[in-house]
Design a protein around this motif. Structure first.
Motif, PDB file in Angstrom:
ATOM      1  N   ALA A  71       4.885  -3.941  -3.919  1.00 41.81           N
ATOM      2  CA  ALA A  71       4.094  -3.303  -2.656  1.00 41.81           C
ATOM      3  C   ALA A  71       2.602  -2.853  -2.996  1.00 41.81           C
ATOM      4  O   ALA A  71       2.214  -3.225  -2.697  1.00 41.81           O
ATOM      5  CB  ALA A  71       4.306  -1.635  -3.360  1.00 41.81           C
ATOM      6  N   GLU A  72       1.750  -3.518  -4.382  1.00 43.38           N
ATOM      7  CA  GLU A  72       0.335  -3.275  -4.390  1.00 43.38           C
ATOM      8  C   GLU A  72      -0.227  -4.336  -4.030  1.00 43.38           C
ATOM      9  O   GLU A  72      -1.113  -4.546  -3.590  1.00 43.38           O
ATOM     10  CB  GLU A  72       0.161  -3.879  -6.405  1.00 43.38           C
ATOM     11  N   LYS A  73       0.730  -5.318  -3.609  1.00 40.65           N
ATOM     12  CA  LYS A  73      -0.136  -7.224  -3.206  1.00 40.65           C
ATOM     13  C   LYS A  73       0.071  -6.724  -1.807  1.00 40.65           C
ATOM     14  O   LYS A  73      -0.571  -7.783  -1.048  1.00 40.65           O
ATOM     15  CB  LYS A  73       0.328  -8.222  -3.558  1.00 40.65           C
ATOM     16  N   THR A  74       0.942  -6.273  -1.472  1.00 40.09           N
ATOM     17  CA  THR A  74       1.461  -6.296   0.487  1.00 40.09           C
ATOM     18  C   THR A  74      -0.083  -6.998   1.007  1.00 40.09           C
ATOM     19  O   THR A  74      -1.081  -5.711   1.130  1.00 40.09           O
ATOM     20  CB  THR A  74       2.863  -5.750   1.120  1.00 40.09           C
ATOM     21  N   GLU A  75       0.332  -7.086   2.420  1.00 33.32           N
ATOM     22  CA  GLU A  75      -1.167  -6.656   3.284  1.00 33.32           C
ATOM     23  C   GLU A  75      -1.076  -6.386   4.314  1.00 33.32           C
ATOM     24  O   GLU A  75      -1.412  -5.943   5.822  1.00 33.32           O
ATOM     25  CB  GLU A  75      -1.447  -8.675   3.060  1.00 33.32           C
ATOM     26  N   ALA A  91       5.195   3.384  -4.017  1.00 35.46           N
ATOM     27  CA  ALA A  91       4.748   2.501  -3.167  1.00 35.46           C
ATOM     28  C   ALA A  91       3.395   3.230  -2.451  1.00 35.46           C
ATOM     29  O   ALA A  91       2.912   2.594  -1.922  1.00 35.46           O
ATOM     30  CB  ALA A  91       5.229   2.565  -2.366  1.00 35.46           C
ATOM     31  N   LYS A  92       3.302   4.305  -2.095  1.00 28.48           N
ATOM     32  CA  LYS A  92       2.449   5.328  -1.363  1.00 28.48           C
ATOM     33  C   LYS A  92       0.861   5.118  -2.484  1.00 28.48           C
ATOM     34  O   LYS A  92      -0.250   5.967  -2.008  1.00 28.48           O
ATOM     35  CB  LYS A  92       3.130   6.138  -1.392  1.00 28.48           C
ATOM     36  N   ILE A  93       1.741   5.501  -3.528  1.00 22.31           N
ATOM     37  CA  ILE A  93       0.719   5.941  -4.514  1.00 22.31           C
ATOM     38  C   ILE A  93      -0.190   4.901  -4.538  1.00 22.31           C
ATOM     39  O   ILE A  93      -1.737   5.086  -5.259  1.00 22.31           O
ATOM     40  CB  ILE A  93       1.563   6.327  -6.471  1.00 22.31           C
ATOM     41  N   LEU A  94       0.333   3.833  -5.005  1.00 20.96           N
ATOM     42  CA  LEU A  94      -0.612   2.989  -4.726  1.00 20.96           C
ATOM     43  C   LEU A  94      -1.591   1.677  -3.765  1.00 20.96           C
ATOM     44  O   LEU A  94      -1.893   0.999  -3.252  1.00 20.96           O
ATOM     45  CB  LEU A  94       0.609   1.075  -5.425  1.00 20.96           C
ATOM     46  N   ASN A  95      -0.351   2.604  -2.137  1.00 26.63           N
ATOM     47  CA  ASN A  95      -1.188   2.117  -0.672  1.00 26.63           C
ATOM     48  C   ASN A  95      -1.647   3.140  -0.517  1.00 26.63           C
ATOM     49  O   ASN A  95      -0.918   3.161   0.383  1.00 26.63           O
ATOM     50  CB  ASN A  95      -0.533   1.316   0.006  1.00 26.63           C
ATOM     51  N   PRO A  96      -2.759   3.692  -0.935  1.00 25.26           N
ATOM     52  CA  PRO A  96      -3.080   5.238   0.089  1.00 25.26           C
ATOM     53  C   PRO A  96      -2.790   4.882   1.954  1.00 25.26           C
ATOM     54  O   PRO A  96      -2.766   5.885   2.510  1.00 25.26           O
ATOM     55  CB  PRO A  96      -4.176   5.757  -0.546  1.00 25.26           C
TER      56      PRO A  96
END
Length: 336
Positions: A71-75, A91-96
């Motif tokens: 989740a952290e590194k997805t484009e 996943a949301k925490i890491l990808n706002p």
């Protein structure tokens, strides 16, 4: 499907947890999901405990650590999380700035539910000198109260990274905590939480299985109770269990974790036999009812209509992100 029905289904998401829309039985859902992934630049992250069909359409299958790292590194623009609520929250925490979807908002977690935020806050106040290490199987509110998050893959590494004279609170899983106390030698203060699936395995029934299958090895997740761990040949995360079964020379295994993992084990080692560890009663309690709320139909619908979506207040997200970042940093430094 009429617009009225779609609007009605969206309005009822809070009550139902998912889009209650009938899916055309002639649709090839595998094809449709692949189409939607390409059209919307979406990625499907799935936990090993999901049903086989969902695992087969996923772009990444893993345990909590692997899923957080993916989740952290997805484009991708959209993350579709085939798992339970706390995983999609992570996943949301890491990808706002990305849209994070969960097929069924009611896919919760008995372990996360065992640590209510208000009660935990009071517990922390009683031990102000303790560092709080929390298992990732907890809500964003508990993460925000923690100093470091762990998964079963990196828990020992994280605990060992804390100075030996520093007192530790470990939450919310008392079984994983007790296992870590034995493994690391640290005397941690444990919150009294547990996973309903991993507490239900029957020592008596597993012992009888071992008599019928004398060459079978017992593989157990550290969320299991101590009597089960005591008879295990291998204790580890879902990823660890999968890797061990793939590389080990035995041909039979009794698997004491949620049954969803058996799909990947069988795919990796089709010549081997995998037996799910039996629960204490006759129900299918070694299936997580929360994980199994997600279905291929719900996955398709949430991608088609981009709902249910995980939303979070920014202040909570930032507070919850700090201990996750710390976990990822320690994991990278430790080679995980």
């Amino acid at each position: 499907m009429s617009v009225i029905n779609i609007d009605s289904a969206k309005q009822n998401i809070e009550k139902n947890g998912f889009l209650d829309i009938e899916v055309d039985a002639t649709l090839d859902l595998f094809h449709e999901i692949e189409r939607l992934k390409k059209e919307k630049n979406a990625i499907i992250l799935a936990h090993y405990y999901q049903e086989p069909d969902i695992q087969d359409v996923a772009d990444y299958i893993g345990d909590s650590l692997g899923l957080a790292q993916a989740a952290e590194k997805t484009e991708a623009d959209i993350i579709v999380f085939a798992g339970v609520h706390f995983m999609a929250e992570t996943a949301k925490i890491l990808n706002p700035k990305k849209k994070v979807l969960l097929p069924d908002l009611k896919a919760g977690c008995s372990l996360a539910d065992s640590a209510p935020a208000d009660a935990f806050r009071e517990f922390r106040k009683q031990h102000p000198d303790h560092v709080v290490i929390s298992y990732i199987n907890c809500t964003a509110e508990i993460k925000a109260q923690s100093d470091i998050i762990v998964t079963s893959s990196n828990a020992a590494l994280v605990v060992n990274s804390v100075p030996k004279d520093q007192p530790i609170i470990f939450a919310p899983d008392k079984n994983l905590g007790a296992y870590l106390i034995k493994k690391t030698g640290r005397d941690m203060l444990l919150w009294n939480g547990a996973c309903m699936v991993h507490e239900i395995f029957s020592l008596e029934k597993i012992t009888k299985l071992k008599i019928r299958h004398p060459k079978a090895k017992v593989l157990a997740h550290p969320e299991c109770e101590e009597p089960i761990l005591r008879i295990a040949d291998y204790i580890g995360s879902t990823t660890g269990i999968l890797k061990y079964s793939r590389e080990d020379s035995a041909n039979e295994y009794i698997v004491a974790t949620e049954t969803g993992i058996l799909h990947q084990m069988q795919k990796d080692s089709p010549h081997k036999t995998f037996i799910p560890a039996p629960p204490t009663n006759n129900c299918a309690c070694n299936d997580c009812p929360h994980m199994k709320l997600n279905t291929l139909e719900k996955l398709y619908l949430c991608m088609e209509y981009e709902t249910p979506e995980i939303l979070m207040e920014e202040e909570l997200r930032k507070a919850a992100k700090k201990p996750i970042d710390r976990m990822l940093e320690i994991s990278r430094a430790g080679g995980l």
